[in-house]
Design a protein around this motif. Structure first.
Motif, mmCIF file in Angstrom:
data_model
loop_
_atom_site.group_PDB
_atom_site.id
_atom_site.type_symbol
_atom_site.label_atom_id
_atom_site.label_comp_id
_atom_site.label_asym_id
_atom_site.label_seq_id
_atom_site.Cartn_x
_atom_site.Cartn_y
_atom_site.Cartn_z
ATOM 1 N N PRO A 188 0.801 -1.230 0.000
ATOM 2 C CA PRO A 188 0.000 0.000 0.000
ATOM 3 C C PRO A 188 0.839 1.288 0.000
ATOM 4 O O PRO A 188 0.933 1.973 1.017
ATOM 5 N N ARG A 195 -2.274 -1.271 -3.647
ATOM 6 C CA ARG A 195 -3.323 -0.322 -3.275
ATOM 7 C C ARG A 195 -2.696 1.027 -2.924
ATOM 8 O O ARG A 195 -1.866 1.114 -2.007
ATOM 9 N N ASP A 217 -2.549 4.248 -1.088
ATOM 10 C CA ASP A 217 -3.135 4.800 0.131
ATOM 11 C C ASP A 217 -3.277 6.314 -0.052
ATOM 12 O O ASP A 217 -2.460 7.094 0.434
ATOM 13 N N THR A 273 -5.073 8.940 1.058
ATOM 14 C CA THR A 273 -5.958 9.557 2.052
ATOM 15 C C THR A 273 -5.470 10.934 2.494
ATOM 16 O O THR A 273 -6.035 11.521 3.413
ATOM 17 N N THR A 333 -7.414 3.412 -1.944
ATOM 18 C CA THR A 333 -8.203 3.552 -0.718
ATOM 19 C C THR A 333 -9.376 4.489 -0.954
ATOM 20 O O THR A 333 -10.461 4.310 -0.383
ATOM 21 N N TYR A 382 -12.932 3.423 -1.516
ATOM 22 C CA TYR A 382 -13.720 2.920 -0.385
ATOM 23 C C TYR A 382 -14.131 4.027 0.586
ATOM 24 O O TYR A 382 -14.596 3.737 1.681
ATOM 25 N N TYR A 385 -4.810 6.790 7.965
ATOM 26 C CA TYR A 385 -4.346 5.455 7.575
ATOM 27 C C TYR A 385 -4.730 4.427 8.626
ATOM 28 O O TYR A 385 -5.075 3.288 8.301
ATOM 29 N N ALA A 417 -8.399 3.566 7.863
ATOM 30 C CA ALA A 417 -8.659 3.067 6.511
ATOM 31 C C ALA A 417 -8.007 1.713 6.253
ATOM 32 O O ALA A 417 -8.616 0.820 5.649
ATOM 33 N N CYS A 418 -6.779 1.533 6.711
ATOM 34 C CA CYS A 418 -6.025 0.329 6.382
ATOM 35 C C CYS A 418 -6.693 -0.960 6.874
ATOM 36 O O CYS A 418 -6.898 -1.890 6.085
ATOM 37 N N VAL A 445 -9.997 -1.577 4.729
ATOM 38 C CA VAL A 445 -9.816 -1.950 3.328
ATOM 39 C C VAL A 445 -9.081 -3.284 3.211
ATOM 40 O O VAL A 445 -9.384 -4.089 2.322
#
Length: 879
Positions: A373, A405, A407, A409, A439, A442, A547, A550-551, A554
């Motif tokens: 990520p 992915r 990240d 954010t 991210t 989502y 993070y 979110a991490c 996801v």
């Protein structure tokens, strides 16, 4: 130092710890330096504890260090005090004497038993011991090790049927496997045991399974349904099957299969599982009675005993053996024995692990998903390379999937440019992800989970100023808003997300545990306002998740099975698991590894950006930079990089690697394919006349292989002439009558040195007898001029310590060029080709030959040696 934060103090303690280790491991031990470092370390630990209410860096109450003698004296005093306080000192001595007498009597009994059985050991009977713990009585373990809550212990030397495969299956099926800590205990001889919260333990696989299914944490995933639900009839029906499974478990395999086959003919006539259409403890218990045959060799043995492949038992065994949860349980049960890996399907055996890599916990072929990520806020560097190569290695080894992915954010730092560069760099590393996600895809889902936390009183909105919030977290002090109503929390969440200036001060914080010794659990910030347009979604959103929130969300949604994280995230792992458990998400197993640092190298994006902005490098792809594209220009071989990174993969210890270790590994790979050429320094060359050699007008050549050890790579021609160029340094001390070897041609005997070097070619000369074996170049007009470029480290100090600035250790001499005269065949080389200039080293073609104004440019590739064996050392350090 009153303004130093706990995080800074912790980092200082870790840095000082590494410093002490380095000083102690040095070849020249400096006791004064060690003493000073240890003293500073102890002072820093004390300061941390004082600022953390007496809690040390390790999360335990701080105790001042004691000498060995003091520790021994204290232990003795504590033991005496404890015995005196309990009034059991005399009783203890009596008990010890009784134990010795019993042990002696047991020894005599064994000898007598051996006589009675003809020298064969008598069968041992295990008698469970009753232990009263609190108000509950439990069967005690034969092991001396007391189990902690949810520790699942078993002997790794027993067969699979005596391991807790049913309990592990239940834990996996109820999404609570990560709560269970599997431990190996060679002293355990009465079956697996599970530690209980009240300090006791429950013995037996099925008993442990029942307990795990009844835990409140298992309820969301249907724990009770595995036992039959809350209906008495259903419960009894499951128990009936469990009893049946226990009754046949000691039968020979053929008899068990015959009995179960006959029973299932009726039971599965119109049902998928034993108790209807859902898997239950009944299926697990009966499957365990048959040996839990998920592994290929066990399943084959069972299926051979089944009369017809149309029989219900045939379908049921195949269905159970292919269940991912049961396969994972099997792997967890077998891997405790020397990291063994189960084989489930024919033709799907795993490749041997690369040196340095450890197996993924509980991983089974086809059921592994890893992710890399990166944040699209800069270029990938060598540290990222380790992370992505490890993730890719595991995904490919276990025949799974790799997710890349982004990240994204934090719109303040992210750009489309960086995202594109990352994908390009992954291509340079040979990494092809199965899917690329973001991210930001989502954000609506993450926002919904944030509102779920608010609705359930597990999050609150806070406008406490940042510095005050930080101080409150350090002081274990609740925010004034911690107990706000759900309605107020929603109101301020909407205000924050609107992008209005009034909402800028507000952020969403998870309500976890402000008294935790783990700072990341003290109500972390999980959502904040940011009105900067996002590089993908524009101005759709005005607030973004952190993070930390979110991490875990996801990861779970995307099906990640193993999250590989560096050890610097260790404190955050508890927080990661809290979010997944609290939100009812599928749990993801974390496997930690140490980040990779290199000596004389900085990896901070901010610091690297400074070099670019100050024009100290040519850009992010400068060969002196630790970026993926930078080290690529330096001449890194991708296979060598992958092997080197994986060789360090399993270690959790953070070390500062010397670059020469990697370059030595790199050489092993490039040496196999690097074509050999010769070149002579243009400014420092000497002419040698060979009186009996062909003239340049004769256009004579000799054929030589590109790779002397592998002629299959083809050959090239070398021009011969009666005048050749030699390296000046090679001719120092040469004398008349001396035989020298011109590599790839033959022996030349020196006949004169007064007016320049002269010699004669000796066709049958003894090449082995000559001491000097020299590179050379025919002195002809069509030779090509080549620019050689050498590099050194940007930082002169191996490791920048805390409190030091890298700007104070800039290396003033990091790039040097020289011109050599080389064979005209080098003009055909293409960009990125790697060659060897014999006796000089390895080079990568950075710029192919275009014309005399745009000559061939070669970048020197270090080979891991401190200096060249030939003496042709170049202008900079050979590293």
């Amino acid at each position: 130092m009153t303004d130093v934060t706990l995080e800074e103090l912790k980092a200082k303690v870790e840095a000082l710890g590494e410093k002490v280790k380095t000083l102690k491991s040095s070849s020249e031990v400096d006791k004064d330096a060690i003493g000073a470092a240890v003293k500073e370390l102890m002072e820093s630990k004390l300061m941390y504890a004082e600022k953390n209410n007496g809690i040390g860096v390790d999360g335990k109450p701080y105790e001042a260090p004691m000498s060995k003698a003091e520790k021994k004296k204290k232990a003795k005093a504590d033991k005496a005090k404890e015995a005196e306080a309990s009034g059991k000192k005399e009783t203890s001595n009596t008990a010890n004497a009784a134990k010795k007498a019993a042990k002696k009597a047991e020894g005599k009994a064994k000898k007598a038993a051996l006589k009675d059985t003809g020298g064969k050991p008598a069968a041992k009977t295990v008698v469970p011991v009753r232990q009263n713990i609190g108000n509950k009585s439990t069967l005690g373990s034969s092991s001396r090790n007391k189990l902690q809550p949810l520790q699942l212990s078993f002997n790794p030397n027993v067969p699979l049927t005596e391991r807790p495969v049913v309990a592990l299956s239940v834990a996996i099926l109820t999404n609570t496997a990560l709560d269970v800590n599997i431990v190996s205990d060679h002293q355990r001889h009465n079956g697996p045991g599970l530690g209980l919260p009240n300090g006791g333990e429950v013995l037996g696989d099925l008993a442990a399974a029942r307990y795990l299914a009844r835990r409140p944490e298992a309820a969301p995933a249907g724990g009770l349904s595995l036992l039959g639900g809350d209906d008495a009839s259903s419960l009894a029906f499951v128990d009936q099957w469990v009893d049946y499974a226990s009754s046949i478990s000691r039968f020979p395999l053929s008899q068990k299969v015959a009995a179960v086959s006959a029973t299932l003919d009726t039971a599965l006539a119109s049902a998928t599982y034993l108790c209807g259409n859902i898997l239950s403890l009944a299926d697990l218990a009966l499957y365990a009675a048959l040996g839990f045959p998920t592994q290929l060799h066990l399943k084959k043995e069972i299926l051979k005993l089944i009369v017809s492949d149309q029989a219900p038992i045939f379908r049921w065994v195949n269905m159970m053996s292919s269940n991912p949860a049961l396969r994972t349980a099997t792997q967890l049960a077998v891997e405790i024995s020397n990291s063994m890996e189960a084989v489930f399907d024919s033709g799907v055996e795993l490749d041997p692990l690369m040196d340095g890599m450890s197996p993924l916990i509980g991983a089974t072929p086809g059921n592994v998903v890893t992710r890399f990520p990166p944040e699209p806020s800069g270029y990938l560097h060598i540290g990222h390379a380790k992370a992505v190569l490890m993730n890719e290695y595991y995904a490919r080894r276990y025949k799974g999937r790799l997710i890349v992915r982004f990240d994204d954010t934090n719109p303040d730092k992210e750009k489309e440019e960086f995202q594109s560069s990352i994908l390009e760099d992954l291509g340079k590393l040979g990494v092809v992800p199965d899917v690329v996600t973001h991210t930001s895809d989502y954000f609506p889902t993450i926002c919904a989970y944030a509102k779920f936390l608010i609705d359930n009183g597990l999050a609150f909105m806070d406008d406490t100023p940042q510095e005050q919030m930080q101080k409150e977290r350090m002081d274990l002090q609740n925010s004034q808003h911690r107990d706000q109503s759900v309605q107020d929390a929603h109101k301020f969440f909407v205000l924050m997300s609107s992008g209005k200036e009034d909402g800028a001060a507000w952020c969403l914080r998870a309500k976890i545990d402000m008294q935790s010794v783990n700072g990341t659990m003290r109500d972390p910030v999980i959502f904040r306002q940011n009105t900067t347009p996002h590089h993908r979604s524009g101005t759709t959103y005005k607030s973004y998740p952190t993070y930390d929130l979110a991490c875990p969300i996801v990861d779970s949604i995307e099906g990640v099975t193993h999250a590989l994280r560096t050890t610097e995230y260790d404190d955050r792992n508890e927080q990661y698991q809290w979010f997944q458990a609290t939100l009812g998400l599928r749990r993801v197993r974390i496997q930690s590894f140490a980040r990779m640092n290199f000596m004389h190298t900085i990896l901070s994006k901010r610091h690297l950006s400074w070099f670019v902005s100050e024009n100290l490098v040519t850009g992010w792809d400068d060969a002196r930079f630790p970026t993926v594209r930078g080290v690529g220009r330096r001449g890194i071989n991708i296979d060598a990089l992958r092997q080197f990174m994986c060789s360090q993969g399993a270690s959790r210890r953070i070390v500062n690697m010397e670059w020469n270790k990697f370059w030595a590994e790199n050489k092993k790979f490039i040496d196999k394919t690097a074509k050999r050429f010769m070149a002579i320094d243009k400014e420092n060359s000497v002419l040698l006349k060979i009186t009996n050699a062909p003239t340049k007008e004769d256009n004579s050549y000799v054929l030589t292989p590109y790779l002397p050890k592998d002629p299959s790579f083809g050959s090239r021609v070398i021009r011969l002439a009666n005048e050749v160029l030699l390296e000046k340094v090679d001719t120092d001390g040469i004398g008349v009558g001396e035989n020298i070897v011109l590599m790839r041609w033959g022996v030349v005997k020196i006949t004169s040195i007064e007016n320049g070097l002269e010699g004669v070619h000796v066709p049958d000369g003894d090449i082995k007898a000559a001491k000097r074996k020299l590179t050379w170049m025919a002195n002809v007009e069509n030779n090509v001029q080549v620019t050689l470029t050498e590099f050194d480290n940007l930082i002169s100090k191996g490791k920048i310590e805390e409190g030091e600035s890298f700007k104070d250790f800039l290396n003033p001499n990091t790039l040097a060029t020289s011109t050599v005269t080389a064979d005209p065949s080098l003009m055909t080389l293409q960009q990125h080709e790697i060659i060897q200039l014999e006796r000089r080293g390895y080079y990568r073609v950075d710029q192919p030959y275009m014309n005399s104004d745009k000559p061939l440019v070669l970048y020197m590739i270090p080979d891991g040696k401190a200096k060249a064996m030939s003496g042709l050392t170049g202008k900079l350090a050979h590293r």
